[in-house]
Scaffold this motif. Sequence first.
Motif, PDB file in Angstrom:
ATOM      1  N   GLY A 184      19.102  -4.216 -12.311  1.00 42.14           N
ATOM      2  CA  GLY A 184      17.960  -4.916 -11.740  1.00 42.14           C
ATOM      3  C   GLY A 184      18.049  -6.424 -11.792  1.00 42.14           C
ATOM      4  O   GLY A 184      17.321  -7.111 -11.074  1.00 42.14           O
ATOM      5  N   ALA A 185      18.954  -6.963 -12.602  1.00 45.89           N
ATOM      6  CA  ALA A 185      19.119  -8.428 -12.690  1.00 45.89           C
ATOM      7  C   ALA A 185      20.128  -8.872 -11.629  1.00 45.89           C
ATOM      8  O   ALA A 185      21.210  -9.390 -11.929  1.00 45.89           O
ATOM      9  N   VAL A 186      19.776  -8.675 -10.369  1.00 48.53           N
ATOM     10  CA  VAL A 186      20.722  -8.862  -9.272  1.00 48.53           C
ATOM     11  C   VAL A 186      21.177 -10.307  -9.152  1.00 48.53           C
ATOM     12  O   VAL A 186      22.375 -10.590  -9.041  1.00 48.53           O
ATOM     13  N   THR A 187      20.239 -11.247  -9.169  1.00 48.83           N
ATOM     14  CA  THR A 187      20.603 -12.659  -8.983  1.00 48.83           C
ATOM     15  C   THR A 187      21.574 -13.119 -10.070  1.00 48.83           C
ATOM     16  O   THR A 187      22.576 -13.792  -9.783  1.00 48.83           O
ATOM     17  N   ALA A 188      21.318 -12.750 -11.315  1.00 46.87           N
ATOM     18  CA  ALA A 188      22.206 -13.136 -12.415  1.00 46.87           C
ATOM     19  C   ALA A 188      23.586 -12.530 -12.233  1.00 46.87           C
ATOM     20  O   ALA A 188      24.616 -13.192 -12.457  1.00 46.87           O
ATOM     21  N   ALA A 189      23.644 -11.278 -11.815  1.00 48.86           N
ATOM     22  CA  ALA A 189      24.934 -10.613 -11.618  1.00 48.86           C
ATOM     23  C   ALA A 189      25.713 -11.235 -10.469  1.00 48.86           C
ATOM     24  O   ALA A 189      26.936 -11.412 -10.542  1.00 48.86           O
ATOM     25  N   VAL A 190      25.015 -11.561  -9.392  1.00 49.13           N
ATOM     26  CA  VAL A 190      25.681 -12.175  -8.234  1.00 49.13           C
ATOM     27  C   VAL A 190      26.256 -13.538  -8.604  1.00 49.13           C
ATOM     28  O   VAL A 190      27.401 -13.859  -8.255  1.00 49.13           O
ATOM     29  N   LEU A 191      25.473 -14.342  -9.317  1.00 38.94           N
ATOM     30  CA  LEU A 191      25.977 -15.653  -9.732  1.00 38.94           C
ATOM     31  C   LEU A 191      27.148 -15.506 -10.694  1.00 38.94           C
ATOM     32  O   LEU A 191      28.124 -16.280 -10.626  1.00 38.94           O
ATOM     33  N   ALA A 192      27.096 -14.525 -11.591  1.00 40.71           N
ATOM     34  CA  ALA A 192      28.209 -14.279 -12.504  1.00 40.71           C
ATOM     35  C   ALA A 192      29.465 -13.877 -11.721  1.00 40.71           C
ATOM     36  O   ALA A 192      30.580 -14.318 -12.036  1.00 40.71           O
ATOM     37  N   PHE A 193      29.284 -13.040 -10.708  1.00 39.86           N
ATOM     38  CA  PHE A 193      30.415 -12.628  -9.872  1.00 39.86           C
ATOM     39  C   PHE A 193      31.034 -13.828  -9.169  1.00 39.86           C
ATOM     40  O   PHE A 193      32.268 -13.970  -9.116  1.00 39.86           O
ATOM     41  N   LEU A 194      30.197 -14.711  -8.613  1.00 39.30           N
ATOM     42  CA  LEU A 194      30.711 -15.890  -7.923  1.00 39.30           C
ATOM     43  C   LEU A 194      31.494 -16.794  -8.874  1.00 39.30           C
ATOM     44  O   LEU A 194      32.544 -17.329  -8.514  1.00 39.30           O
TER      45      LEU A 194
END
Length: 654
Positions: A594-604
Amino acid sequence: MTAVEPAPAVKPSCHAGADGPAAEAGAPVVALVGAPNSGKSTLFNALTGGRRTVGNWPGTTVEVGRAGWKAAGNAVELLDLPGAYSLDAQSPDEQLTRDLLLEGPVEDRPEVTVVVADASHLTRSLYLVAQLREAAQRVVVVLTMLDVAKRRGITVDAEVLAKRLGVPVVALDPRRRGGSGEIGSVVAAELASCCLPRPRKIKISAEEADDELAVADERFAWIDAAVERAATIETDVRATVTDRVDRWVTAPIVGPLIFLAVMWLVFELTTTVAAPIQDGLGSLFSGPVTDGANRVFDHIGLADSWVQLFVVNGLIAGVGMLLTFVPLMIIMFVLLALLEDSGYMARAAVVTDRAMRAIGLPGKAFLPLVVGFGCNVPAISATRILPGARQRIMTVLLVPFTSCSARLTVYVMIAATFFPAHAGTVVFGMYVTSIVIVILVGLAMKSTLWRTFGDESLMLDLPAYQRPTLRLTASVTWMRVRGFLRTAGGIIVVTVTVVWLLQAIPISGGASFGHVDPDDSLFAGVARVITPVFAPLGFGDWHTVGALIVGFVAKEAVISSWAQTYAAGDPTAGQSPAQLHDHISAAFAISSGGAVTAAVLAFLVFLLAYTPCVATVAAQIREIGRKWTAFGVVMQLTVAWTLALAVFQIGRLL
């Protein structure tokens, strides 16, 4: 003379690479030499029709380019040597130029040396001429930047200068092809005199020959005498546009802010303009192209065969999705080419000089680093302009943290998927993050590996601002787009094929070859082995991890891997960008809890910091050896994982 630490990778060879039509066997050799940013490579391209990298900042030529050239009908092999202010080498690329012009046997040296001289800095540019005349070289002087000199109140009489120097002088404008024909005639005339004795040497006083300062003074006295007769300098010239603009763009505080604003505008324009074009191309590949391919296979009786699945779910889905980014790359490359050709990018070295010196590198190290934002491979080669071996090693280790254009395609896809209203700002943020990582890692290496680095100030001649030309902008853009297409047509096709084969091999479920569900494939099985490593980072999904594994080959392959994986799992949905975005969004929603934004930024952040591609690794091995390269790869993976972990774990709490 200061001793120069050698770079093993730089070998004095006239055959370092072809950058245009091949020269005829046995053709006489003519060398182009000159100070950095004097217009040498631009002239090389104009004469040969080659595609040598050019840029309105120093340090763009770090290897020997060669190509065939018809000089007034005479077949010639033209060499483009690394830029050098003099033949007193202070870096490996300058040493290479000296070796080719002076150190080898006389019969192996170029028959004619063409010195490209910046008319707006004539005294400095003619120092090379003085040194070559001392060695009795056949020299032709080509005056460039005459328009810049005129704006500064400097007028040069080429005929008078030729008489004073004792060598032919040609005035031309290679940016607009003015005078290119005359240089061919002059060089041909010099080649015709090769059977005659070489020109008389300029003599240096014998009692001063061992005194470097005295020798330099005598050379400059000879140059000043020639320039005094040949050049007219107005003393009441008003401040030029370049001078007035530079008061702002190179200022300590305002300068960096202007630079950041300019780069934000570049990324904002790129993502905004390219988005509708990219969607249209995506619909083309997922619609008419895919439907046409299916009809062809139906017609020839190969419907639902592994061949059809490979072409549709492999090549069209993977390579096709990547090709939708071509408009984005064109827009980006055009904007950057305009900034480079105008002279603005050289100012970036000035505004970042303080940051470079903070991590123990000279401001000159910014030149290969800024090249790295285009592609890491030539950036690594560009480190040869640095004088010290430790500086070169450190810069080569930092270059992979500069965000190359291959990563840009993935940034745009992720930004358009999760931050559609702020895609340009997100992409800009990744490039700012790249700069921050370079500085932080550089500080860490300075504090641990090389504590004795000195604090070297930047010494750089800023080119005058000039109006970008359509021809040069188009040429530079095409070279870079062609490189992107060559990657898509070469290594990406191979990668797509390998990924499809791994996805076609079942390891569970009992399916046949080519008809296996992606979850039951060998590709999924390999990705799941290391998926737990990425679970703490918020993107422990095998589709995402598999794409990162493939991205080690080439960052563009991250997109092709995603596209063909989801296409194989949902063939009825097609492969349009919107549908691919939906699949990626669903994967991140599950893997992040559910912490999508944090995961996306971590991926980037992980995508930015981990090893760029195998070509970069190969370039590092060539320049700094296997041990330092292995250290660099481990460092990149460690930095990438650590930063991504911090981004996700902190981000999920906010």
